[in-house]
Scaffold this motif. Sequence first.
Motif, PDB file in Angstrom:
ATOM      1  N   ASP A  49       0.779  -1.153   0.168  1.00 43.31           N
ATOM      2  CA  ASP A  49       0.004   0.058  -0.037  1.00 43.31           C
ATOM      3  C   ASP A  49       1.033   1.275  -0.118  1.00 43.31           C
ATOM      4  O   ASP A  49       0.391   2.328  -0.302  1.00 43.31           O
ATOM      5  N   LEU A  50       2.045   1.300   0.366  1.00 44.46           N
ATOM      6  CA  LEU A  50       2.932   2.382   0.419  1.00 44.46           C
ATOM      7  C   LEU A  50       3.662   2.527  -0.887  1.00 44.46           C
ATOM      8  O   LEU A  50       4.208   3.764  -1.083  1.00 44.46           O
ATOM      9  N   VAL A  51       3.565   1.714  -1.773  1.00 47.21           N
ATOM     10  CA  VAL A  51       4.363   1.763  -2.888  1.00 47.21           C
ATOM     11  C   VAL A  51       3.505   2.774  -4.032  1.00 47.21           C
ATOM     12  O   VAL A  51       4.503   3.772  -4.509  1.00 47.21           O
ATOM     13  N   PRO A  52       2.415   2.903  -4.147  1.00 46.62           N
ATOM     14  CA  PRO A  52       1.820   3.959  -5.052  1.00 46.62           C
ATOM     15  C   PRO A  52       2.203   5.259  -4.640  1.00 46.62           C
ATOM     16  O   PRO A  52       2.611   5.980  -5.759  1.00 46.62           O
ATOM     17  N   PRO A  53       2.024   5.712  -3.378  1.00 46.39           N
ATOM     18  CA  PRO A  53       2.489   7.106  -3.284  1.00 46.39           C
ATOM     19  C   PRO A  53       4.079   7.283  -3.350  1.00 46.39           C
ATOM     20  O   PRO A  53       4.427   8.464  -3.887  1.00 46.39           O
ATOM     21  N   ILE A  54       4.906   6.321  -3.159  1.00 41.61           N
ATOM     22  CA  ILE A  54       6.296   6.578  -3.394  1.00 41.61           C
ATOM     23  C   ILE A  54       6.546   6.759  -4.666  1.00 41.61           C
ATOM     24  O   ILE A  54       7.359   7.539  -5.277  1.00 41.61           O
ATOM     25  N   LEU A  55       5.856   5.934  -5.668  1.00 40.01           N
ATOM     26  CA  LEU A  55       6.280   5.797  -6.951  1.00 40.01           C
ATOM     27  C   LEU A  55       5.514   7.269  -7.543  1.00 40.01           C
ATOM     28  O   LEU A  55       6.103   7.893  -8.550  1.00 40.01           O
ATOM     29  N   LEU A  56       4.372   7.802  -7.026  1.00 40.56           N
ATOM     30  CA  LEU A  56       3.708   9.127  -7.525  1.00 40.56           C
ATOM     31  C   LEU A  56       4.859  10.231  -7.307  1.00 40.56           C
ATOM     32  O   LEU A  56       5.006  11.039  -8.158  1.00 40.56           O
ATOM     33  N   GLY A  57       5.330  10.473  -6.042  1.00 40.19           N
ATOM     34  CA  GLY A  57       6.397  11.467  -5.861  1.00 40.19           C
ATOM     35  C   GLY A  57       7.532  11.174  -6.692  1.00 40.19           C
ATOM     36  O   GLY A  57       8.157  12.086  -7.040  1.00 40.19           O
ATOM     37  N   PHE A  58       8.051  10.014  -6.908  1.00 35.46           N
ATOM     38  CA  PHE A  58       9.191   9.992  -7.646  1.00 35.46           C
ATOM     39  C   PHE A  58       8.903  10.312  -9.065  1.00 35.46           C
ATOM     40  O   PHE A  58       9.757  11.098  -9.657  1.00 35.46           O
ATOM     41  N   ALA A  59       7.954   9.858  -9.586  1.00 33.09           N
ATOM     42  CA  ALA A  59       7.616  10.150 -11.007  1.00 33.09           C
ATOM     43  C   ALA A  59       7.285  11.509 -11.214  1.00 33.09           C
ATOM     44  O   ALA A  59       8.082  12.135 -12.284  1.00 33.09           O
ATOM     45  N   LEU A  60       6.914  12.379 -10.078  1.00 29.03           N
ATOM     46  CA  LEU A  60       6.928  13.700 -10.320  1.00 29.03           C
ATOM     47  C   LEU A  60       8.310  14.405 -10.467  1.00 29.03           C
ATOM     48  O   LEU A  60       8.350  15.315 -11.213  1.00 29.03           O
ATOM     49  N   ASP A  61       9.104  14.043  -9.683  1.00 27.69           N
ATOM     50  CA  ASP A  61      10.464  14.672  -9.899  1.00 27.69           C
ATOM     51  C   ASP A  61      11.131  13.969 -11.139  1.00 27.69           C
ATOM     52  O   ASP A  61      11.923  14.657 -11.773  1.00 27.69           O
ATOM     53  N   ALA A  62      11.191  12.749 -11.304  1.00 28.60           N
ATOM     54  CA  ALA A  62      12.094  12.253 -12.232  1.00 28.60           C
ATOM     55  C   ALA A  62      11.632  12.312 -13.875  1.00 28.60           C
ATOM     56  O   ALA A  62      12.230  12.405 -14.969  1.00 28.60           O
ATOM     57  N   ILE A  63       9.966  12.625 -13.737  1.00 29.35           N
ATOM     58  CA  ILE A  63       9.505  12.493 -15.216  1.00 29.35           C
ATOM     59  C   ILE A  63       9.017  13.756 -15.749  1.00 29.35           C
ATOM     60  O   ILE A  63       9.279  14.499 -16.735  1.00 29.35           O
ATOM     61  N   PHE A  64       8.388  14.557 -14.694  1.00 28.54           N
ATOM     62  CA  PHE A  64       7.718  15.894 -14.850  1.00 28.54           C
ATOM     63  C   PHE A  64       8.714  16.873 -14.500  1.00 28.54           C
ATOM     64  O   PHE A  64       9.031  17.777 -15.413  1.00 28.54           O
ATOM     65  N   GLU A  65       9.113  16.900 -13.396  1.00 30.29           N
ATOM     66  CA  GLU A  65      10.292  17.879 -12.860  1.00 30.29           C
ATOM     67  C   GLU A  65      11.852  17.849 -13.582  1.00 30.29           C
ATOM     68  O   GLU A  65      12.534  18.593 -13.760  1.00 30.29           O
TER      69      GLU A  65
END
Length: 646
Positions: free
Chosen positions: A52-68
């Motif tokens: 259950d902790l994986v989605p928020p971790i991936l979401l925050g990481f994708a924001l930095d790595a893919i969008f920012e």
Amino acid sequence: MSGVDLDEDDPFEEQREQVENPMRRLFRVYGGDYKFSATVGVVGSLFARLLDLVPPILLGFALDAIFEQNKEFSSIWFVPDSVIPADQQGQLLLTVALIAGAFFTAAGFHWVRNWGFNDFAQNIQHDVRTDTYDKMQRLNMDFFADKQTGEMMSILSNDVNRLERFLNDGMNSMFRLLVMVVGIAGVLFIYNWQLALVALLPVPLIGLFTYKFIQIIQPKYKEVRSTVGKVNSRLENNLGGITVIKSSNTEPYESDRVEDVSQDYFDANWDAIGTRIKFFPGLRILAGIGFVATFLVGGLWVLAGEGGEAPWIFTIPLSAGEFVTFILLTQRFIWPMAQFGQIINMYQRARASSARIFGLMDEPARIEEDPGAEELVVEDGCVEYDDVTFGYEDGETIIEDVSFDVEGGETLALVGPTGAGKSTILKLLMRLYDVDEGEVRIDGTNVRDVTLPSLRRQIGYVSQDTFLFYGTVEENIRYGAFDADREDVIEAARAAEAHEFVQNLPDGYDTEVGERGVKLSGGQRQRISIARAVLRDPEILVLDEATSDVDTETEMLIQRSLDKLTEDRTTFSIAHRLSTIKDADEIVVLEGGRIEERGRHEELIDNDGLYAHLWGVQAGEIDELPDEFVERAARRQARTEADGDD
């Protein structure tokens, strides 16, 4: 209906107060057999919550790595570099696939978790209920005289069910809380330990707040458990005596009494609820402080740190993606912390219930079987009472220095005024109670030296107050002789003069008799009880007022069946209606727990003693009775009116 004072203290309070660490005992005694189920539940909960902790971790990481694009996508530690696409769209699709995979895998572990905890809880609930009932039905008869049926039903039903709710929902929530709090705290500290300290700031306050709640709520839950037992007792009493209530026109009076005990329960329960509903919102406020502080400090941190420097006293940079992860995880952290109060609430309720359950289980039994006891084999059926003395636990002597012998195949009648101890004497034969002094022997063997099942298997008991179980006529006749077939049942019914009326019932032997046999008349119930005794074919027969509450014609039919049943059996017969026992081989006349006279009917009439006077009462010769006898009868009535033991 009953005059029992239900305003007294919890009748199980003494037993309950002697139980130490009831929840620890519950897990020690019953949890060991279901370690596998508990382990499955714990492991399933662990992996489900970690996933259950994986989605928020991936979401925050994708924001930095893919969008920012201020972080390398390859830095995800649980994803091999070889499967990471080079383009942003591929990385986005991979992130979506990982999040979806986490959701689906977590769902599987949630199922595993629920199966494990439910299996653990249901099995323990089943074992506790059956063990408690088994212990209860083996307790002394005086225990049941002191306790209300509704109280015991409350333990077997409400308290056991409350345990199941904690073992399932409570333990489930407890491990979820543990994994989520530890897991989220671990992730937050890995990301940014300084902001993690801000997010976890309320945890010590929550611990202190919960500790105070436990101190306040525990005695209130004890009171709730006590009052709900009193409600059950009042309802059970009144429903059992509904005929008396209606015939006495006392419905308003009984409604007021039910309202009184219900109000006590309402007040006690509302007192506990009032404490609980104050605690949970307060807990949510404390947990929410962590979220508000994280959002405020983290937001200002991100804005102030756009140049790459951490603001104020902080030394670690915080990216927008990490901030989003913090917010999402802190929000998830709040709900488990808020549920902590619910877990404590369930635990305290379960603890109060387990204390009552183990208090009942620990109730000592006066009737204990010798470890070296042997099976009783009756050959002649001779019964001896040798200087028998008995009294209940309150110290009052009921039977004193009673001695008599009954040869095999003979009939001995016990007569005497109400409260003389007639029924108690025969209960000593069946070891429903144990003698305080002296011995009761069958064929020379002390009844305390043989196994209880073998003793009671040799004794058939037909009482005045016939009890039929809910079920069919055949099931009631076969009770205690479960291997008997239909032909055996019919033969027993014929011997008891019951076959003819059973055939005329709507479904014959398959007719449902209703609760306590309510669909049958008193005489019909009595003859089914006699058929039950015939089918068991006992060596010794006990007849306790077997015909006192039936009409003359029914008495004649029952007496015919009893005459057949007593042939070649050692028989004890208690009777107020002396005409039914005047042909007994010997009559023992009791008064005040002592033998007043003994002999055959004609001898006792000639003696002009107590038996002759009792015979005169039933013959309608009241005016001829001596004044001394009448005065003694009045004193006996006043002395025995309260307890009613015969």
